[in-house]
Design an enzyme around this catalytic site. Structure first.
Site, PDB file in Angstrom:
ATOM      1  N   ASP A  22       0.821  -1.213   0.000  1.00 24.65           N
ATOM      2  CA  ASP A  22       0.000   0.000   0.000  1.00 24.65           C
ATOM      3  C   ASP A  22       0.856   1.264   0.000  1.00 24.65           C
ATOM      4  O   ASP A  22       1.968   1.271   0.523  1.00 24.65           O
ATOM      5  CB  ASP A  22      -0.930  -0.022   1.230  1.00 24.65           C
ATOM      6  CG  ASP A  22      -2.048   0.999   1.104  1.00 24.65           C
ATOM      7  OD1 ASP A  22      -2.361   1.430  -0.024  1.00 24.65           O
ATOM      8  OD2 ASP A  22      -2.610   1.374   2.151  1.00 24.65           O
ATOM      9  N   HIS A  39       2.148   3.111  -8.896  1.00 26.17           N
ATOM     10  CA  HIS A  39       1.970   1.666  -9.118  1.00 26.17           C
ATOM     11  C   HIS A  39       3.164   1.135  -9.903  1.00 26.17           C
ATOM     12  O   HIS A  39       3.720   0.086  -9.575  1.00 26.17           O
ATOM     13  CB  HIS A  39       0.670   1.376  -9.866  1.00 26.17           C
ATOM     14  CG  HIS A  39      -0.558   1.835  -9.144  1.00 26.17           C
ATOM     15  ND1 HIS A  39      -0.765   1.557  -7.811  1.00 26.17           N
ATOM     16  CD2 HIS A  39      -1.640   2.546  -9.557  1.00 26.17           C
ATOM     17  CE1 HIS A  39      -1.931   2.085  -7.445  1.00 26.17           C
ATOM     18  NE2 HIS A  39      -2.467   2.689  -8.483  1.00 26.17           N
ATOM     19  N   LEU A 134      10.169 -20.830  -4.275  1.00 20.40           N
ATOM     20  CA  LEU A 134       9.292 -19.860  -3.615  1.00 20.40           C
ATOM     21  C   LEU A 134       7.967 -19.847  -4.369  1.00 20.40           C
ATOM     22  O   LEU A 134       7.965 -19.828  -5.602  1.00 20.40           O
ATOM     23  CB  LEU A 134       9.930 -18.460  -3.668  1.00 20.40           C
ATOM     24  CG  LEU A 134       9.042 -17.279  -3.267  1.00 20.40           C
ATOM     25  CD1 LEU A 134       8.741 -17.290  -1.780  1.00 20.40           C
ATOM     26  CD2 LEU A 134       9.705 -15.947  -3.639  1.00 20.40           C
TER      27      LEU A 134
HETATM   28  C1  IPE Z   1      -5.344  -2.680   0.009  1.00 22.01           C
HETATM   29  O1  IPE Z   1      -5.028  -1.345  -0.174  1.00 22.01           O
HETATM   30  C2  IPE Z   1      -5.402  -3.382  -1.324  1.00 22.01           C
HETATM   31  C3  IPE Z   1      -4.133  -3.553  -2.003  1.00 22.01           C
HETATM   32  C4  IPE Z   1      -2.964  -3.247  -1.549  1.00 22.01           C
HETATM   33  C5  IPE Z   1      -4.225  -4.142  -3.320  1.00 22.01           C
HETATM   34  P1  IPE Z   1      -6.145  -0.202  -0.310  1.00 22.01           P
HETATM   35  O2  IPE Z   1      -5.437   1.072  -0.530  1.00 22.01           O
HETATM   36  O3  IPE Z   1      -7.137  -0.603  -1.331  1.00 22.01           O
HETATM   37  O4  IPE Z   1      -6.850  -0.255   1.111  1.00 22.01           O
HETATM   38  P2  IPE Z   1      -7.687   0.881   1.864  1.00 22.01           P
HETATM   39  O5  IPE Z   1      -8.705   1.379   0.903  1.00 22.01           O
HETATM   40  O6  IPE Z   1      -6.737   1.960   2.259  1.00 22.01           O
HETATM   41  O7  IPE Z   1      -8.264   0.201   3.055  1.00 22.01           O
HETATM   42  C1  IPE Z   2      -1.673   0.226  -3.243  1.00 19.76           C
HETATM   43  O1  IPE Z   2      -1.414   1.582  -3.345  1.00 19.76           O
HETATM   44  C2  IPE Z   2      -1.918  -0.410  -4.597  1.00 19.76           C
HETATM   45  C3  IPE Z   2      -3.309  -0.835  -4.833  1.00 19.76           C
HETATM   46  C4  IPE Z   2      -4.292  -0.733  -3.999  1.00 19.76           C
HETATM   47  C5  IPE Z   2      -3.589  -1.398  -6.137  1.00 19.76           C
HETATM   48  P1  IPE Z   2      -2.581   2.645  -3.348  1.00 19.76           P
HETATM   49  O2  IPE Z   2      -2.985   2.911  -4.754  1.00 19.76           O
HETATM   50  O3  IPE Z   2      -3.677   2.217  -2.459  1.00 19.76           O
HETATM   51  O4  IPE Z   2      -1.858   3.917  -2.754  1.00 19.76           O
HETATM   52  P2  IPE Z   2      -2.455   4.927  -1.681  1.00 19.76           P
HETATM   53  O5  IPE Z   2      -2.860   4.113  -0.502  1.00 19.76           O
HETATM   54  O6  IPE Z   2      -3.612   5.591  -2.330  1.00 19.76           O
HETATM   55  O7  IPE Z   2      -1.336   5.851  -1.382  1.00 19.76           O
HETATM   56 MG    MG Z   3      -4.040   2.451  -0.495  1.00 18.83          MG
END
Ligand code: IPE
Ligand code: IPE
Ligand code: MG
Length: 239
Positions: A22, A39, A134
């Site tokens: 995240d 990403h 792995l």
């Molecule tokens: C969790 O992250 C999902 C992934 C890392 C793919 P999110 O960014 O979607 O989670 P929330 O919305 O902060 O809970």
């Molecule tokens: C996690 O990074 C990746 C996915 C959920 C696909 P985010 O896109 O949620 O990044 P933040 O949390 O908005 O910074």
């Molecule tokens: Mg996020």
């Protein structure tokens, strides 16, 4: 394979590590970039984490790539994430295969996932199916609640009777029944929540929350998390 890393006891390395990758969007926004560039920057973090897992002798690594709730994002970002994951598999699978990594996927099949992405997932899995160094599981269109619902549905469809529903039989109907529960789950980006990741499996996982944003995560952060894990006392309800 596994090399000595300072402060890590090689005999107590977690068997299965999960990562909630995240913070990509915030990483990009802080640099005045588009969220999608965050990403893209996460790819290097993932690959370095795989190398670190191989170094430590971790056998299972499960990463949260796209949640069942991520469809709620703007259409452009969703489209980018689909294409990005397809590209990541194309770019990386030969190298992962050479490293002995078995690539697998956990998640719900969904008409919204483009056919080209599903095809790439199937090919990557087929190509690496006999690797055992792995197992890298990408949780894609994955939700912990959806997984439990899907498990119950498949049991009901088979006519499993109420008394045959046990923790063991339910676990056997999850997406990847042979996958051990994670010993350690790492979430980056300073959020203290699970966000629907592996709900059933993480009943007794050790959780490590880091402020680091996912694109900045490197194998040294994995090693730090494993040191933290090795300092914990897993009691499983005992004294
Ligand atoms: C969790 O992250 C999902 C992934 C890392 C793919 P999110 O960014 O979607 O989670 P929330 O919305 O902060 O809970
Ligand atoms: C996690 O990074 C990746 C996915 C959920 C696909 P985010 O896109 O949620 O990044 P933040 O949390 O908005 O910074
Ligand atoms: Mg996020």
């Amino acid at each position: 394979m596994s090399t000595a890393i300072e402060g890590i006891d090689p005999s107590r390395v977690p068997t299965h590590v999960g990562c909630v990758m995240d913070g990509n969007g915030r990483w990009a926004q802080r640099r005045g970039m588009q969220r999608t560039e965050g990403h893209a920057a996460g790819e290097e973090a993932l690959f370095d984490t795989v190398l670190g897992a191989l170094d430590l002798g971790i056998q299972w690594l499960t990463v949260f790539a796209f949640s069942t709730e991520n469809w709620r994002r703007p259409q452009d970002e969703v489209r980018f994430l689909m294409g990005f994951n397809r590209g990541l598999l194309r770019r990386r699978r030969d190298e992962l295969n050479d490293l002995g990594v078995r690539i697998r996927f956990a998640g719900r099949s969904d008409w919204r996932v483009p056919r080209s992405v599903t095809r790439e997932m199937q090919e990557s899995a087929a190509m690496t199916v006999s690797n055992r160094t792995l197992t890298l599981t990408m949780a894609f269109n994955y939700g912990g609640r959806a997984e439990i619902v899907d498990a119950v549905r498949s049991m009901v469809a088979k006519g499993v009777s109420p008394k045959e529903i046990t923790e063991k039989s339910l676990a056997e109907h999850l997406y990847l029944p042979d996958m051990p529960d994670p010993d350690l789950v790492i979430r980056t980006s300073g959020e203290y929540r699970i966000s629907n990741f592996l709900l059933w499996q993480l009943a007794y996982s050790e959780l490590v929350f880091l402020d680091t944003l996912w694109p900045d995560f490197r194998r040294s952060d994995l090693y730090d998390a494993v040191r933290e894990y090795q300092g914990r006392n897993r009691r499983y309800g005992r004294v």
